[in-house]
Design a protein around this motif. Structure first.
Motif, PDB file in Angstrom:
ATOM      1  N   PRO A 116       0.818  -1.220   0.000  1.00  0.00           N
ATOM      2  CA  PRO A 116       0.000   0.000   0.000  1.00  0.00           C
ATOM      3  C   PRO A 116       0.850   1.266   0.000  1.00  0.00           C
ATOM      4  O   PRO A 116       0.303   2.376   0.015  1.00  0.00           O
ATOM      5  CB  PRO A 116      -0.762  -0.117   1.319  1.00  0.00           C
ATOM      6  CG  PRO A 116       0.211  -0.793   2.239  1.00  0.00           C
ATOM      7  CD  PRO A 116       1.010  -1.751   1.366  1.00  0.00           C
TER       8      PRO A 116
ATOM      9  N   ASP B  80       3.329   4.456  -0.861  1.00  0.00           N
ATOM     10  CA  ASP B  80       3.540   5.380  -1.984  1.00  0.00           C
ATOM     11  C   ASP B  80       4.783   4.985  -2.764  1.00  0.00           C
ATOM     12  O   ASP B  80       4.821   5.121  -3.987  1.00  0.00           O
ATOM     13  CB  ASP B  80       3.702   6.814  -1.470  1.00  0.00           C
ATOM     14  CG  ASP B  80       2.468   7.332  -0.758  1.00  0.00           C
ATOM     15  OD1 ASP B  80       1.374   7.242  -1.346  1.00  0.00           O
ATOM     16  OD2 ASP B  80       2.601   7.833   0.373  1.00  0.00           O
TER      17      ASP B  80
ATOM     18  N   THR C 180      -3.107   2.237  -6.527  1.00  0.00           N
ATOM     19  CA  THR C 180      -3.852   1.497  -5.511  1.00  0.00           C
ATOM     20  C   THR C 180      -5.349   1.541  -5.821  1.00  0.00           C
ATOM     21  O   THR C 180      -5.790   2.268  -6.720  1.00  0.00           O
ATOM     22  CB  THR C 180      -3.602   2.096  -4.120  1.00  0.00           C
ATOM     23  OG1 THR C 180      -4.035   3.461  -4.129  1.00  0.00           O
ATOM     24  CG2 THR C 180      -2.129   2.038  -3.756  1.00  0.00           C
ATOM     25  N   ALA C 181      -6.123   0.777  -5.066  1.00  0.00           N
ATOM     26  CA  ALA C 181      -7.574   0.729  -5.294  1.00  0.00           C
ATOM     27  C   ALA C 181      -8.217   2.100  -5.136  1.00  0.00           C
ATOM     28  O   ALA C 181      -9.225   2.396  -5.774  1.00  0.00           O
ATOM     29  CB  ALA C 181      -8.213  -0.276  -4.338  1.00  0.00           C
ATOM     30  N   ASP C 182      -7.656   2.938  -4.264  1.00  0.00           N
ATOM     31  CA  ASP C 182      -8.231   4.271  -4.070  1.00  0.00           C
ATOM     32  C   ASP C 182      -7.614   5.317  -5.002  1.00  0.00           C
ATOM     33  O   ASP C 182      -7.835   6.515  -4.827  1.00  0.00           O
ATOM     34  CB  ASP C 182      -8.081   4.720  -2.615  1.00  0.00           C
ATOM     35  CG  ASP C 182      -6.631   4.758  -2.151  1.00  0.00           C
ATOM     36  OD1 ASP C 182      -5.732   4.471  -2.972  1.00  0.00           O
ATOM     37  OD2 ASP C 182      -6.395   5.080  -0.965  1.00  0.00           O
ATOM     38  N   GLY C 183      -6.835   4.857  -5.997  1.00  0.00           N
ATOM     39  CA  GLY C 183      -6.334   5.762  -7.030  1.00  0.00           C
ATOM     40  C   GLY C 183      -4.998   6.411  -6.742  1.00  0.00           C
ATOM     41  O   GLY C 183      -4.534   7.236  -7.536  1.00  0.00           O
ATOM     42  N   ARG C 184      -4.345   6.051  -5.643  1.00  0.00           N
ATOM     43  CA  ARG C 184      -3.053   6.657  -5.335  1.00  0.00           C
ATOM     44  C   ARG C 184      -1.963   6.084  -6.247  1.00  0.00           C
ATOM     45  O   ARG C 184      -1.891   4.876  -6.457  1.00  0.00           O
ATOM     46  CB  ARG C 184      -2.672   6.436  -3.875  1.00  0.00           C
ATOM     47  CG  ARG C 184      -3.416   7.303  -2.895  1.00  0.00           C
ATOM     48  CD  ARG C 184      -2.833   7.167  -1.497  1.00  0.00           C
ATOM     49  NE  ARG C 184      -2.911   5.812  -0.984  1.00  0.00           N
ATOM     50  CZ  ARG C 184      -1.863   5.015  -0.853  1.00  0.00           C
ATOM     51  NH1 ARG C 184      -0.646   5.428  -1.215  1.00  0.00           N
ATOM     52  NH2 ARG C 184      -2.004   3.793  -0.371  1.00  0.00           N
TER      53      ARG C 184
ATOM     54  N   ARG D 144       1.795   4.925  -7.268  1.00  0.00           N
ATOM     55  CA  ARG D 144       2.856   4.244  -6.527  1.00  0.00           C
ATOM     56  C   ARG D 144       4.101   4.169  -7.409  1.00  0.00           C
ATOM     57  O   ARG D 144       4.016   4.092  -8.634  1.00  0.00           O
ATOM     58  CB  ARG D 144       2.438   2.826  -6.139  1.00  0.00           C
ATOM     59  CG  ARG D 144       1.226   2.724  -5.229  1.00  0.00           C
ATOM     60  CD  ARG D 144       1.013   1.286  -4.780  1.00  0.00           C
ATOM     61  NE  ARG D 144       0.864   0.381  -5.923  1.00  0.00           N
ATOM     62  CZ  ARG D 144       1.228  -0.899  -5.927  1.00  0.00           C
ATOM     63  NH1 ARG D 144       1.774  -1.432  -4.855  1.00  0.00           N
ATOM     64  NH2 ARG D 144       1.035  -1.651  -6.989  1.00  0.00           N
TER      65      ARG D 144
END
Length: 418
Positions: A257, A259, A307-311, A313
């Motif tokens: 998860p 960054d 990530t699933a929430d759009g962040r 990486r």
């Protein structure tokens, strides 16, 4: 190893050139530039208490909420006096934190350092320069010269005025910044969120304790990198030792998860170097795949699926040799993490080579050095797998191809110290 294309369509690894060419040096600088630019905008701004803001970067300028000092204060222990003297002693004295009564002309009152100066006071007479006649309640001046108006009074607003900018956005919040912020009236600061980092140390050959044995070696990067990453402004959320197993590495990278995922080892093309296969398997996009720098040229930088929430990486792949990994830190990890965290970022600065600095025939070389005044001195034990020279160093010299003669200028990058 085939160089991938960067975000702007160019190859991050320049073609090799003849000794003395500057192209490899530009390749190293360009890799750092790619690491900064791929971060995009810094992470969002968040409010933090003063204690929790330490190490973050200011997301907006620090502006004085009050005059500093907010009122005139005494710079020395002694007496607040009004007029040229001698003075009539009046009152029991003024301590810090008290609000004094106004002082009449030709009067004096004892005062402590930092205490508010009474209205009507023209100066502070130092304790060693005053002689008090307690029976007659008279204070005499025994200083070498007449007391000038304003002596040993810190006037209101001497340091700053309310609304005055104190520090720009991007400033790293140090202990000193916290002190200034508190003095200026702040209880909370608006800072950029720290980039979260997961550190994956790769290799079956690594031991977590004891002396090397049975063909295995101690993990030096596990202890070395976490504090270094934190010094870059990162929040280390996990530190794992991963075996030389493609499935295990692929699962760790896919599920991370963070960054930024930082890996050590597996960046080359050996029989158990699975990082490139992992990046292909998870659908990563390579931004840098090797850099013209020694040690550490097989370092890499990749953009991972969001990530699933759009962040967004990223992954920084450091070589497994300790000094080579350090080269990867200063080339790719530090610029990336610094920009994500909103920090201004440290750039190389110029010093003079106290003695000749050996270079690589074609590539930039990052050489552990010790600085004294304006000169740098190279340190021994500077091989890719060595840490002895680095432990004594306070900086890395950025040595262009061919080396730097004694007396010439050289770029230097300061190493973190705690």
């Amino acid at each position: 190893m085939t160089a991938s294309r960067t975000a702007d369509g160019t190859a991050p690894h320049e073609p090799q050139t003849e000794p003395g060419s500057l192209r490899p040096a530009r390749a190293w600088e360009r890799a750092r530039s790619i690491a900064r630019s791929c971060a995009g905008q810094p992470l969002p701004a968040v409010p933090r208490t003063l204690t929790d803001a330490l190490g973050h970067a200011l997301a907006e300028p620090l502006v004085a909420l009050t005059d500093l000092p907010a009122f005139a204060t005494a710079a020395m222990d002694g007496w607040a006096v009004s007029g040229p003297g001698p003075w009539r002693l009046a009152g029991a004295g003024v301590l810090a934190g008290q609000e004094p009564e106004p002082l009449g002309w030709d009067s004096a009152v004892p005062i402590a350092t930092g205490a508010p100066v009474p209205e009507g006071a023209t100066a502070v007479l130092r304790r060693e320069h005053g002689a008090a006649d307690t029976e007659r309640a008279i204070l005499y001046d025994r200083s070498p010269a007449p007391v000038p108006e304003g002596q040993d009074i810190r006037p209101r607003g001497q340091e700053c005025r309310s609304g005055e900018p104190l520090l720009p956005a991007g400033t790293t919040v140090t202990e000193r910044v916290l002190g200034l912020a508190a003095a200026a009236g702040y209880d909370r600061l608006t800072v950029h969120r720290r980039p979260s980092v997961e550190l994956l140390v790769l290799g079956d050959e690594l031991l977590a304790q004891g002396v090397p044995r049975g063909g295995r070696v101690r993990d030096a990067l596990g202890p070395l990198l976490p504090p270094w990453l934190q010094a870059c402004g990162a929040e280390l959320i996990s530190h794992q030792l991963i075996a030389d197993d493609l499935a295990a590495l692929r699962e760790a990278v896919h599920r991370s998860p963070a960054d930024v995922v930082v890996t050590t080892g597996s960046t080359a093309a050996g029989p158990v170097d699975f990082l490139h296969d992992t990046l292909r398997a998870v659908g990563a996009r390579l931004l840098v795949d090797s850099v013209a720098v020694r040690p550490g040229h097989p370092m890499l930088l990749a953009e991972l699926p969001a990530t699933a929430d759009g962040r967004r990486r990223r992954l920084v792949g450091l070589p497994g040799n300790p000094l080579a990994a350090v080269a990867g830190m200063v080339t790719l990890a530090e610029p990336l993490l610094s920009h994500l965290g909103g920090h201004c970022g440290a750039e190389p600065f110029r010093l003079t080579a106290g003695s000749a600095l050996p270079g690589h025939p074609r590539d930039t070389r990052l050489l552990p050095v010790f600085t004294a005044g304006q000169e740098v001195t190279p340190l021994p034990f500077d091989g890719p797998a060595m840490l002895r020279g680095l432990a004594l160093a306070d900086a890395l010299a950025v040595v262009p191809p061919g080396g730097v003669p004694a007396g010439a200028a050289v770029d230097v990058m300061r190493l973190p110290s705690r």
